[in-house]
Design an enzyme around this catalytic site. Sequence first.
Site, mmCIF file in Angstrom:
data_model
loop_
_atom_site.group_PDB
_atom_site.id
_atom_site.type_symbol
_atom_site.label_atom_id
_atom_site.label_comp_id
_atom_site.label_asym_id
_atom_site.label_seq_id
_atom_site.Cartn_x
_atom_site.Cartn_y
_atom_site.Cartn_z
ATOM 1 N N LYS A 1 -3.701 -3.136 -14.781
ATOM 2 C CA LYS A 1 -2.249 -2.917 -14.871
ATOM 3 C C LYS A 1 -1.586 -3.208 -13.529
ATOM 4 O O LYS A 1 -0.610 -3.955 -13.448
ATOM 5 C CB LYS A 1 -1.948 -1.462 -15.267
ATOM 6 C CG LYS A 1 -0.502 -1.054 -15.053
ATOM 7 C CD LYS A 1 -0.214 0.350 -15.504
ATOM 8 C CE LYS A 1 -0.294 1.405 -14.443
ATOM 9 N NZ LYS A 1 0.791 1.373 -13.433
ATOM 10 N N ASN A 2 -2.126 -2.620 -12.469
ATOM 11 C CA ASN A 2 -1.447 -2.712 -11.174
ATOM 12 C C ASN A 2 -1.533 -4.092 -10.533
ATOM 13 O O ASN A 2 -0.826 -4.365 -9.565
ATOM 14 C CB ASN A 2 -1.989 -1.644 -10.209
ATOM 15 C CG ASN A 2 -1.474 -0.261 -10.569
ATOM 16 O OD1 ASN A 2 -0.641 -0.115 -11.466
ATOM 17 N ND2 ASN A 2 -1.971 0.749 -9.886
ATOM 18 N N CYS B 1 10.192 10.581 -9.502
ATOM 19 C CA CYS B 1 9.240 10.563 -10.613
ATOM 20 C C CYS B 1 8.379 11.791 -10.504
ATOM 21 O O CYS B 1 8.392 12.480 -9.485
ATOM 22 C CB CYS B 1 8.434 9.278 -10.636
ATOM 23 S SG CYS B 1 6.985 9.333 -9.636
ATOM 24 N N ARG C 1 8.642 9.344 -3.986
ATOM 25 C CA ARG C 1 8.391 7.907 -4.032
ATOM 26 C C ARG C 1 9.606 7.049 -3.668
ATOM 27 O O ARG C 1 10.111 6.290 -4.495
ATOM 28 C CB ARG C 1 7.862 7.506 -5.412
ATOM 29 C CG ARG C 1 6.583 8.198 -5.748
ATOM 30 C CD ARG C 1 6.050 7.770 -7.076
ATOM 31 N NE ARG C 1 5.119 6.668 -6.970
ATOM 32 C CZ ARG C 1 4.502 6.138 -8.008
ATOM 33 N NH1 ARG C 1 4.750 6.563 -9.216
ATOM 34 N NH2 ARG C 1 3.644 5.161 -7.848
ATOM 35 N N ASP D 1 -5.174 7.446 -7.666
ATOM 36 C CA ASP D 1 -5.139 7.246 -9.121
ATOM 37 C C ASP D 1 -6.416 7.723 -9.818
ATOM 38 O O ASP D 1 -6.494 7.687 -11.046
ATOM 39 C CB ASP D 1 -4.889 5.763 -9.447
ATOM 40 C CG ASP D 1 -3.439 5.361 -9.207
ATOM 41 O OD1 ASP D 1 -2.604 6.252 -8.962
ATOM 42 O OD2 ASP D 1 -3.146 4.150 -9.268
ATOM 43 N N ARG E 1 1.157 4.042 -20.952
ATOM 44 C CA ARG E 1 1.712 3.174 -19.915
ATOM 45 C C ARG E 1 0.599 2.436 -19.173
ATOM 46 O O ARG E 1 0.836 1.360 -18.622
ATOM 47 C CB ARG E 1 2.515 4.002 -18.899
ATOM 48 C CG ARG E 1 3.881 4.426 -19.394
ATOM 49 C CD ARG E 1 4.708 4.975 -18.241
ATOM 50 N NE ARG E 1 4.412 4.230 -17.033
ATOM 51 C CZ ARG E 1 4.194 4.765 -15.838
ATOM 52 N NH1 ARG E 1 4.261 6.053 -15.667
ATOM 53 N NH2 ARG E 1 3.939 4.001 -14.800
HETATM 54 C C1 UD1 Z 1 1.022 1.938 -6.297
HETATM 55 C C2 UD1 Z 1 0.376 2.008 -7.656
HETATM 56 C C3 UD1 Z 1 0.073 3.446 -8.035
HETATM 57 C C4 UD1 Z 1 -0.745 4.122 -6.936
HETATM 58 C C5 UD1 Z 1 -0.112 3.927 -5.566
HETATM 59 C C6 UD1 Z 1 -0.971 4.433 -4.428
HETATM 60 C C7 UD1 Z 1 1.328 0.098 -8.816
HETATM 61 C C8 UD1 Z 1 2.244 -0.407 -9.872
HETATM 62 N N1 UD1 Z 1 1.290 1.421 -8.636
HETATM 63 O O1 UD1 Z 1 2.248 2.642 -6.373
HETATM 64 O O2 UD1 Z 1 -0.642 3.455 -9.266
HETATM 65 O O3 UD1 Z 1 -0.847 5.501 -7.199
HETATM 66 O O4 UD1 Z 1 0.150 2.522 -5.335
HETATM 67 O O5 UD1 Z 1 -2.218 3.835 -4.442
HETATM 68 O O6 UD1 Z 1 0.621 -0.663 -8.179
HETATM 69 N N2 UD1 Z 1 6.407 5.454 0.192
HETATM 70 C C9 UD1 Z 1 7.495 5.675 1.001
HETATM 71 N N3 UD1 Z 1 8.414 4.668 1.136
HETATM 72 C C10 UD1 Z 1 8.293 3.478 0.515
HETATM 73 C C11 UD1 Z 1 7.164 3.252 -0.314
HETATM 74 C C12 UD1 Z 1 6.245 4.265 -0.452
HETATM 75 O O7 UD1 Z 1 7.636 6.745 1.577
HETATM 76 O O8 UD1 Z 1 9.157 2.609 0.673
HETATM 77 C C13 UD1 Z 1 5.418 6.547 -0.004
HETATM 78 C C14 UD1 Z 1 5.427 7.034 -1.452
HETATM 79 O O9 UD1 Z 1 6.392 8.020 -1.648
HETATM 80 C C15 UD1 Z 1 4.028 7.578 -1.588
HETATM 81 C C16 UD1 Z 1 3.201 6.679 -0.692
HETATM 82 O O10 UD1 Z 1 4.122 6.036 0.178
HETATM 83 O O11 UD1 Z 1 3.953 8.895 -1.130
HETATM 84 C C17 UD1 Z 1 2.407 5.618 -1.431
HETATM 85 O O12 UD1 Z 1 3.261 4.825 -2.188
HETATM 86 P P1 UD1 Z 1 2.952 3.294 -2.541
HETATM 87 O O13 UD1 Z 1 1.687 2.877 -1.869
HETATM 88 O O14 UD1 Z 1 4.179 2.508 -2.260
HETATM 89 O O15 UD1 Z 1 2.707 3.365 -4.087
HETATM 90 P P2 UD1 Z 1 3.342 2.484 -5.232
HETATM 91 O O16 UD1 Z 1 3.390 1.061 -4.804
HETATM 92 O O17 UD1 Z 1 4.598 3.129 -5.729
#
Ligand code: UD1
Length: 421
Positions: free
Chosen positions: A22-23, A114, A119, A304, A396
Site C-alpha cells: 500500500k505505502n 487523525c 501528523r 506500523d 484501507r
Molecule cells: C508513513 C506511512 C505510515 C507510517 C509512517 C511512519 C504512508 C502512506 N504512510 O506515514 O503508514 O506509519 O510513514 O513510518 O506511507 N511529521 C511532522 N511534520 C511533517 C511530517 C511528519 O511533524 O511534516 C511527524 C508526524 O506527525 C509523525 C512523524 O513525523 O509523528 C512521522 O510521520 P511520517 O514519517 O511523515 O509519516 P507519514 O508519511 O504520514
Amino acid sequence: MEKFVIKGGRELYGRVKVSGSKNASLPILFASILTGELHLSNVPALMDVATTCDLLEHMGFSVERGEGRVSVKEENPVPEAPYELVKKMRASILALGPLLARFGRARVSLPGGCAIGLRPVDLHLKGLSKLGADIEISHGYVVAKVNGRLKGADITLDFPTVGGTENILMAATLAEGRTVIRNAAKEPEIVDLARALKKAGAYIEGEGTDVIVIEGRREFSPVSYTVMPDRIEAGTFLAAVASAGGEIVVENFPAETLKTVIDKFREAGLEIEELSPTEVKVRKRERLRGTDVTTQPYPGFPTDMQAQFMAAMCTADGVSVIRETIFENRFMHALELQRMGADLRIEGNTVVVKGVEKLTGAKVTATDLRASASLVIAGLGAENITEVYRIYHLDRGYERLERKLRSLGAEIERVPSELKY
Ligand code: UD1
C-alpha cells in the site's frame, strides 16, 4: 457497516501470499502526475488505492483498473485535491509536490488530524518552499505556486518524515538543477518510488540512505512498474502465527526489508526459516517469551507493526516493554486489548505488557488501520468469540485479510454490523 466475527483458538496452517505494498503504491500512483502516463502492477485492491484513483480522476487523469493493475493517463489536468477526498486519506498530500512541479501551481486540502496523532505536514511545506514554491494556507487548503520551474536546493529535514521525503523527492525530479535531501527517510517504499521514477527517466541517487541526490529533468516518459510486496502485511502474518500458533509458509515475503521485525519475533521464540529471499516458513512450537521493542524510523522496528506485535506479546511469557517514538497517540488498541483480558500498563509513550495465559473473546472496536489488525490477531489466539467493529479501517490497508486467514484455517467471518457508526 461490517464487523468481523472470529472464533479463536484455531492454529494456522498452509501457504499465503503477500499482496503489493500500500505505502509504495500510493506515492507511485501520485508520481503519474509527473510522468503523465503510468502502468502499475501488483497494486493491492484497497480503499486507499481507490481513493487515490478517485483523486487522480478528479484532477483530470483517466484511470483504468484491472486485477492488480492500474493505468493512469493525463487528460485535462486540474491541479486541485479537494477536502472531500483528502479527508479520506492523509497520503493525498503527496499530490502536492508533483502538481507543483508539473503545473507550477497546486491547491490541496490540508489533511487535518487523525486518530494516531497530529501528523502535521509542516516539513513537506518547508521542503517545497526551499525549492522555490510560494505557499500559503487559505481556508483549509495549501495553495502553492512557483514562478517558472522549481529550483534545486539543499534541504535538511528536521525529522526523517516518510511522506515529506516522498513529496520533496517527487517535486525535485522536475526542478531545475540539483536537490540534496539530507536526513531523508530510508523506508523501502521510498526506494520503490525512486525506482519507478528512474524507470521514467529521473536521475536519483542515494535512495535508501539518509542523503538523496536528485538532478532535475524537464520531462519523463511513460512508465510501467511492478510494486514491491507489502512488508507490513508480511509482518502481520508473523504476528498472526505468534498469536494463534501453527506453521505457515508466507510467499512474496520481502525478508530483506523486515529484518528488525524478524529478529524481534525470533527473540520472542517464533521460528522463522528463510526458504528463499521471498519465502519464509513460520512456526510456533511453544509459548513465546516477552520481548521489548521501540519503534524507530527504518531500518528500526516499524511503528506500523507495533500494535500487531503488542497483540502477540499479550500472551507471551513474562514482560514486554513496548515504546512508541514515531506517533504520539498510537496505543488505542491497548485499551481494547485490555477488554480481552490483556494485562497492560500504559505510561506515556510506553506500554508494559505482562503476559497472561489466554485472552478471552470480547466485542472490540478498531480505531485505526494497524490497531484493527492487532485486534484480529488477538482474536485469532483468544478463547471464544471476538467481534471486531469498524473494520473499514482495516480495509484501507489489507487486501482480503479475512479470506487469506480463512485459507490458513482461521474461523473469521465478515458480517453486517448491528452497530450503525
Ligand atoms: C508513513 C506511512 C505510515 C507510517 C509512517 C511512519 C504512508 C502512506 N504512510 O506515514 O503508514 O506509519 O510513514 O513510518 O506511507 N511529521 C511532522 N511534520 C511533517 C511530517 C511528519 O511533524 O511534516 C511527524 C508526524 O506527525 C509523525 C512523524 O513525523 O509523528 C512521522 O510521520 P511520517 O514519517 O511523515 O509519516 P507519514 O508519511 O504520514
